[in-house]
Design an enzyme around this catalytic site. Sequence first.
Site, mmCIF file in Angstrom:
data_model
loop_
_atom_site.group_PDB
_atom_site.id
_atom_site.type_symbol
_atom_site.label_atom_id
_atom_site.label_comp_id
_atom_site.label_asym_id
_atom_site.label_seq_id
_atom_site.Cartn_x
_atom_site.Cartn_y
_atom_site.Cartn_z
ATOM 1 N N TYR A 44 0.710 -1.325 0.074
ATOM 2 C CA TYR A 44 0.074 -0.093 0.004
ATOM 3 C C TYR A 44 0.881 1.237 -0.102
ATOM 4 C CZ TYR A 44 -4.268 -2.553 0.613
ATOM 5 O OH TYR A 44 -5.385 -3.597 0.473
ATOM 6 N N GLU A 93 -8.116 -7.382 5.334
ATOM 7 C CA GLU A 93 -7.230 -8.623 4.578
ATOM 8 C C GLU A 93 -6.586 -9.499 5.836
ATOM 9 O OE1 GLU A 93 -5.076 -6.111 1.954
ATOM 10 O OE2 GLU A 93 -6.966 -5.488 1.141
ATOM 11 N N TYR A 133 -14.283 -18.395 -4.480
ATOM 12 C CA TYR A 133 -13.518 -18.567 -5.511
ATOM 13 C C TYR A 133 -12.092 -18.908 -5.027
ATOM 14 C CZ TYR A 133 -12.466 -13.641 -4.794
ATOM 15 O OH TYR A 133 -12.258 -12.215 -4.192
ATOM 16 N N ARG A 161 -5.138 -15.967 -11.644
ATOM 17 C CA ARG A 161 -6.326 -15.216 -11.997
ATOM 18 C C ARG A 161 -7.322 -16.113 -10.889
ATOM 19 N NH1 ARG A 161 -3.696 -13.125 -15.034
ATOM 20 N NH2 ARG A 161 -3.733 -12.889 -17.004
ATOM 21 N N GLN A 162 -8.524 -15.649 -10.830
ATOM 22 C CA GLN A 162 -9.601 -16.181 -9.843
ATOM 23 C C GLN A 162 -10.451 -17.069 -10.691
ATOM 24 O OE1 GLN A 162 -8.685 -12.476 -9.814
ATOM 25 N NE2 GLN A 162 -7.217 -13.276 -7.982
ATOM 26 N N TYR A 163 -10.958 -18.208 -9.969
ATOM 27 C CA TYR A 163 -11.782 -18.868 -10.707
ATOM 28 C C TYR A 163 -12.967 -19.525 -9.506
ATOM 29 C CZ TYR A 163 -8.604 -19.183 -14.458
ATOM 30 O OH TYR A 163 -8.099 -18.972 -15.524
ATOM 31 N N GLY A 198 -23.313 -17.813 -19.179
ATOM 32 C CA GLY A 198 -22.005 -17.905 -19.553
ATOM 33 C C GLY A 198 -21.301 -18.712 -18.423
ATOM 34 N N VAL A 218 -18.463 -10.305 -10.260
ATOM 35 C CA VAL A 218 -18.019 -9.751 -11.445
ATOM 36 C C VAL A 218 -16.867 -10.696 -11.734
ATOM 37 C CG1 VAL A 218 -17.241 -8.092 -12.637
ATOM 38 C CG2 VAL A 218 -19.047 -7.515 -11.305
ATOM 39 N N PHE A 219 -16.725 -11.132 -12.887
ATOM 40 C CA PHE A 219 -15.364 -11.969 -12.971
ATOM 41 C C PHE A 219 -14.555 -10.819 -13.679
ATOM 42 C CE2 PHE A 219 -17.653 -16.411 -13.617
ATOM 43 C CZ PHE A 219 -17.636 -16.461 -12.445
#
Length: 397
Positions: free
Chosen positions: A98, A140, A188, A203-205, A274, A386-387
Site C-alpha cells: 500500500y 485482509e 473462488y 487468475r480467480q476461478y 455463460g 463480477v469476473f
Amino acid sequence: MLSEQSAATVRATLPAVGANLDAITERFYAGMFAAHPELLRDLFNRGNQAAGTQRRALAGSIAAFATYLVEHPDDRPDAMLSRIAHKHASLGVAPEQYKIVHEHLFAAIVEVLGEAVTPEVAAAWDEVYWLMANALIALEKRLYEEAGEPVWRGWEVVERVEETADVLTFRLRPVDGGPVADFRAGQYVSVRVQLPDGARQIRQYSLSGAPGSALRQFCVKRVAGDAGTPAGEVSDHLHARVREGDVVELSAPYGDLTLAEGGADRPLLLASAGIGVTPMIAMLAQLAQDGHSGPVTVVHGDRSPAAHALRGEQETYAAKLPEASVHFWYEQDAPEGARTGLVDLADVDVAPGTRAYLCGPLPFMRMVRTQLLAKGVSAADIHYEVFGPDLWLPQAA
C-alpha cells in the site's frame, strides 16, 4: 472517519479529481510498473492492464469511496471494501504494498493536476487514501487469519473434464496431503501458474464443486480475445498445458458472494449467464445438502445448449429441491422447454421476499437487477459477482 476540514476539501475537489481519474490511474500504473516491474509480472493481471479495465476499476473505486465519505461522514462503504479485500487476499497482497501504491498514485495526481494540488488538497486526499488503505489492510489481515493456510499451496490435478468446446473442469488435491479447508458456496480461489516467459500470473476461478469435498474443483473458460480484448494468458495455459499429474498453486477460498446463513424457507433466485454458472452450481449443491425448503428459481442464459457448461449439474441439483424451477434461454438452437433469445424475467414468477444472486457479464446483471427491482425485490437483497475488475463498484457501495 474523514475529518471535517478534509471532507470540505474533498467535496470541493472531487469533480476535478473525478474528471481526471482515468489519466491519473493510467500514469499511476505506468510509473509504478516502471519502478516495480515485478508487480506487473507476478501480481497484476497483464490482460486487464492491456485492456484498461483494471485502470477503470481503480478509478471507480477511488471515486466511489471518496463520494461515500463526503456523503456519509460517520460511515464507510463496507460492502465495497469487503469485495476488494477478498480479491486482495486471494492475490496475497501485503500491507507494505500500500505504501508503494500511495507513492506512485500521489505522484500521478500531482503530475496530472499540477498546481491545483495545494498542500491542503494533498492532505485531504492523503487522508482519503489512508482511510481506505488501512481499512483494507485490517480486513485482509482478518481474512488471512481466518483462512488458516499459507498464501499459496501446491495442488495436483487429479482430473480434467471437457465440459464444452471451451470450458474445462479441473479437480485437484493438495500436494502436501494435508486437510482441505471447507469453503462457502459462491467463493473462488486464485490460481497461480508460471507462464513460458517466466511470469507468475494469477487468475480467480469460482469453486464449482459441492462444499465439504476433499478436492478443489473449478471451471476454466478459454478466453479467445478479440480486437479490443487480449486472449487469456492463464486460461490458455491451463487448457493447453496443464494435465493430470501437473501441479499448480492455489490460494485459500475467498469471496463474499455467498449464501446467507439461515432462512431455509426463504425464496431464492440464482441468475447466471455463460461461465457465470460456476458459483451457482456450488450454491445449488449447498442448498440440496442443507435441505432448503423454500422456492428456488434457477435462471441461465447462454449462446447455445452446446456452450452451456454444467447444465446437467444445474438440473440435477435443482431436481433435489422441493420447490425449484429452471429457466434457460439460448441465443440459438434452443430445445423444447427452453426459450430463444436473451434472458427476460418478464414472465418469471418472483416470490415476495426473494433474495437474488447474480453472476455473468455486466450488461446481463444490470438487466436482471433492473427487472428484479421492478418486480419488488429489495436492492439490499440483490447480490452479484463480477469476473475480472469490478466496474460496478458504485452499486456495491
